[in-house]
Design a protein around this motif. Structure first.
Motif, mmCIF file in Angstrom:
data_model
loop_
_atom_site.group_PDB
_atom_site.id
_atom_site.type_symbol
_atom_site.label_atom_id
_atom_site.label_comp_id
_atom_site.label_asym_id
_atom_site.label_seq_id
_atom_site.Cartn_x
_atom_site.Cartn_y
_atom_site.Cartn_z
ATOM 1 N N GLY A 227 0.833 -1.198 0.000
ATOM 2 C CA GLY A 227 0.000 0.000 0.000
ATOM 3 C C GLY A 227 0.860 1.237 0.000
ATOM 4 N N GLU A 228 0.209 2.370 0.094
ATOM 5 C CA GLU A 228 0.922 3.640 0.119
ATOM 6 C C GLU A 228 1.633 3.827 1.454
ATOM 7 O OE1 GLU A 228 1.213 5.661 -2.406
ATOM 8 O OE2 GLU A 228 -0.032 4.378 -3.680
ATOM 9 N N GLY A 229 2.641 4.684 1.462
ATOM 10 C CA GLY A 229 3.363 5.006 2.683
ATOM 11 C C GLY A 229 2.495 5.797 3.647
ATOM 12 N N GLY A 230 2.977 5.939 4.872
ATOM 13 C CA GLY A 230 2.180 6.594 5.894
ATOM 14 C C GLY A 230 2.267 8.103 5.903
ATOM 15 N N GLY A 231 3.031 8.712 5.005
ATOM 16 C CA GLY A 231 3.143 10.165 4.986
ATOM 17 C C GLY A 231 3.884 10.614 3.749
ATOM 18 N N THR A 232 3.977 11.913 3.555
ATOM 19 C CA THR A 232 4.634 12.448 2.369
ATOM 20 C C THR A 232 6.137 12.485 2.530
ATOM 21 O OG1 THR A 232 4.315 14.687 3.240
ATOM 22 C CG2 THR A 232 2.633 13.831 1.735
ATOM 23 N N ALA A 233 6.627 12.609 3.759
ATOM 24 C CA ALA A 233 8.069 12.685 4.006
ATOM 25 C C ALA A 233 8.540 11.409 4.697
ATOM 26 C CB ALA A 233 8.392 13.898 4.870
ATOM 27 N N SER A 234 9.707 10.922 4.287
ATOM 28 C CA SER A 234 10.261 9.728 4.922
ATOM 29 C C SER A 234 10.682 10.039 6.351
ATOM 30 C CB SER A 234 11.466 9.228 4.126
ATOM 31 O OG SER A 234 11.080 8.844 2.829
ATOM 32 N N SER A 235 10.578 9.027 7.218
ATOM 33 C CA SER A 235 11.022 9.208 8.600
ATOM 34 C C SER A 235 12.534 9.355 8.649
ATOM 35 C CB SER A 235 10.592 8.014 9.446
ATOM 36 O OG SER A 235 9.188 7.974 9.574
ATOM 37 N N PRO A 236 13.065 10.099 9.618
ATOM 38 C CA PRO A 236 14.518 10.301 9.725
ATOM 39 C C PRO A 236 15.201 9.148 10.455
ATOM 40 C CG PRO A 236 13.408 11.583 11.397
ATOM 41 C CD PRO A 236 12.317 10.935 10.587
ATOM 42 N N PHE A 237 14.639 7.958 10.377
ATOM 43 C CA PHE A 237 15.221 6.784 11.019
ATOM 44 C C PHE A 237 14.777 5.540 10.251
ATOM 45 C CE2 PHE A 237 11.180 7.759 13.078
ATOM 46 C CZ PHE A 237 10.500 6.551 12.983
ATOM 47 N N PHE A 238 15.525 4.460 10.450
ATOM 48 C CA PHE A 238 15.140 3.149 9.945
ATOM 49 C C PHE A 238 14.611 2.320 11.113
ATOM 50 C CE2 PHE A 238 18.597 3.510 6.487
ATOM 51 C CZ PHE A 238 17.689 4.070 5.591
ATOM 52 N N ILE A 239 13.958 1.200 10.785
ATOM 53 C CA ILE A 239 13.579 0.227 11.801
ATOM 54 C C ILE A 239 14.325 -1.075 11.537
ATOM 55 C CG2 ILE A 239 11.312 1.194 12.314
ATOM 56 C CD1 ILE A 239 10.114 -0.922 10.412
ATOM 57 N N GLU A 240 14.454 -1.859 12.584
ATOM 58 C CA GLU A 240 15.079 -3.181 12.482
ATOM 59 C C GLU A 240 14.169 -4.160 13.216
ATOM 60 O OE1 GLU A 240 19.581 -4.171 12.984
ATOM 61 O OE2 GLU A 240 18.584 -4.662 14.890
ATOM 62 N N VAL A 241 13.347 -4.875 12.478
ATOM 63 C CA VAL A 241 12.380 -5.803 13.068
ATOM 64 C C VAL A 241 13.045 -7.172 13.236
ATOM 65 C CG1 VAL A 241 10.109 -6.856 12.869
ATOM 66 C CG2 VAL A 241 10.478 -4.538 11.987
ATOM 67 N N GLN A 242 13.235 -7.565 14.478
ATOM 68 C CA GLN A 242 13.907 -8.819 14.808
ATOM 69 C C GLN A 242 12.975 -10.021 14.552
ATOM 70 O OE1 GLN A 242 17.290 -9.016 16.470
ATOM 71 N NE2 GLN A 242 17.236 -7.112 15.293
ATOM 72 N N PRO A 243 13.546 -11.248 14.479
ATOM 73 C CA PRO A 243 12.701 -12.444 14.359
ATOM 74 C C PRO A 243 11.679 -12.505 15.487
ATOM 75 C CG PRO A 243 14.992 -13.002 13.930
ATOM 76 C CD PRO A 243 14.985 -11.575 14.408
ATOM 77 N N VAL A 244 10.500 -13.031 15.166
ATOM 78 C CA VAL A 244 9.377 -13.072 16.100
ATOM 79 C C VAL A 244 9.254 -14.468 16.698
ATOM 80 C CG1 VAL A 244 6.861 -12.893 16.292
ATOM 81 C CG2 VAL A 244 8.132 -11.243 14.900
ATOM 82 N N GLY A 245 9.118 -14.524 18.016
ATOM 83 C CA GLY A 245 8.877 -15.794 18.682
ATOM 84 C C GLY A 245 7.391 -16.124 18.705
ATOM 85 N N VAL A 246 7.050 -17.392 18.488
ATOM 86 C CA VAL A 246 5.649 -17.817 18.498
ATOM 87 C C VAL A 246 5.506 -19.044 19.391
ATOM 88 C CG1 VAL A 246 5.144 -16.890 16.207
ATOM 89 C CG2 VAL A 246 5.967 -19.232 16.424
ATOM 90 N N PRO A 247 4.313 -19.270 19.954
ATOM 91 C CA PRO A 247 4.110 -20.444 20.806
ATOM 92 C C PRO A 247 4.288 -21.735 20.004
ATOM 93 C CG PRO A 247 2.318 -18.859 21.061
ATOM 94 C CD PRO A 247 3.103 -18.432 19.878
ATOM 95 N N PRO A 248 4.907 -22.754 20.585
ATOM 96 C CA PRO A 248 5.113 -24.011 19.846
ATOM 97 C C PRO A 248 3.808 -24.675 19.435
ATOM 98 C CG PRO A 248 5.666 -24.272 22.182
ATOM 99 C CD PRO A 248 5.477 -22.817 21.942
ATOM 100 N N GLN A 249 2.724 -24.434 20.174
ATOM 101 C CA GLN A 249 1.448 -25.069 19.836
ATOM 102 C C GLN A 249 0.942 -24.662 18.463
ATOM 103 O OE1 GLN A 249 2.174 -23.372 22.579
ATOM 104 N NE2 GLN A 249 1.272 -24.284 24.424
ATOM 105 N N VAL A 250 1.266 -23.456 18.021
ATOM 106 C CA VAL A 250 0.775 -22.986 16.719
ATOM 107 C C VAL A 250 1.895 -22.837 15.700
ATOM 108 C CG1 VAL A 250 -1.225 -21.821 17.706
ATOM 109 C CG2 VAL A 250 0.930 -20.566 17.454
#
Length: 203
Positions: A35-58
């Motif tokens: 989809g489209e970005g959240g605003g007209t100007a880029s944020s002055p930072f990056f993000i680093e999304v780490q691996p996500v832990g999930v319950p073993p049952q699912v």
């Protein structure tokens, strides 16, 4: 005549068994459409999304749905296109990147600028029931990488979305639930990038 009828019945039974054996497998993803970005100007930072832990049952290739108070169904013909933890990380990355109008640089070499806000999420509950709700509970942290104070903000989210009566509806509800959590995290990320992060509703 009787012999012919018996042969027809036998042939019909074989065809019915073959139809059952060849039921199509459907693959699902939690990553939302681009989809489209959240605003007209880029944020002055990056993000680093780490691996996500999930319950073993699912943490299964198949979708796992709750049935009643203690039962679950493992759906062989309804599967995730990637491991569930990767699917959730992909959804979180996409939602945050779009909302914050930035890029996820996890796993990439980077310079000191622009600054990076690191996001880590562990899912404690990932439930859904046909005709019921999809429930996602998680704990997550954000912090500005390299910040002098080294402060790590720890928060939690619990969301519930109506799941509908088919598997596509369940996946859609889970996408919406993750998007709501991403919105909470985005608020905290903005604060962390400015040095005054707080959990949603607490500041």
């Amino acid at each position: 005549m009787i012999r012919v009828s018996v042969r027809l019945l036998a042939a019909s039974a074989v065809l019915a068994l073959a139809a059952c054996a060849s039921a199509p497998t459907h693959f699902h993803t939690l990553v939302p459409p681009a989809g489209e970005g959240g605003g007209t100007a880029s944020s002055p930072f990056f993000i680093e999304v780490q691996p996500v832990g999930v319950p073993p049952q699912v943490d299964q290739p198949q979708m796992v749905l709750r049935q009643g108070s203690g039962g679950v169904a493992l759906l062989d013909n309804e599967r995730w296109i990637a491991p569930l933890g990767d699917e959730i990380r992909g959804a979180l990355s996409a939602d945050l990147s779009r909302t914050l109008n930035t890029h996820d640089v996890y796993g990439l070499p980077r310079a000191a600028n622009p600054p990076v806000v690191r996001v880590k999420m562990d899912v404690n509950r990932f439930d859904a029931e046909l005709g019921g709700d999809a429930v996602v509970e998680s704990v997550w942290t954000v912090h500005l990488v390299g910040a002098a104070d080294g402060q790590v903000l720890s928060c939690g989210s619990r969301v519930r979305e109506p799941a509908g009566g088919d598997y596509a509806g369940v996946v859609s509800a889970q996408q919406r639930a993750l998007a709501r959590i991403a919105a909470d995290i985005a608020t905290a990320v903005r604060g962390a990038s400015q040095g005054h992060a707080s959990c949603p509703g607490q500041g």
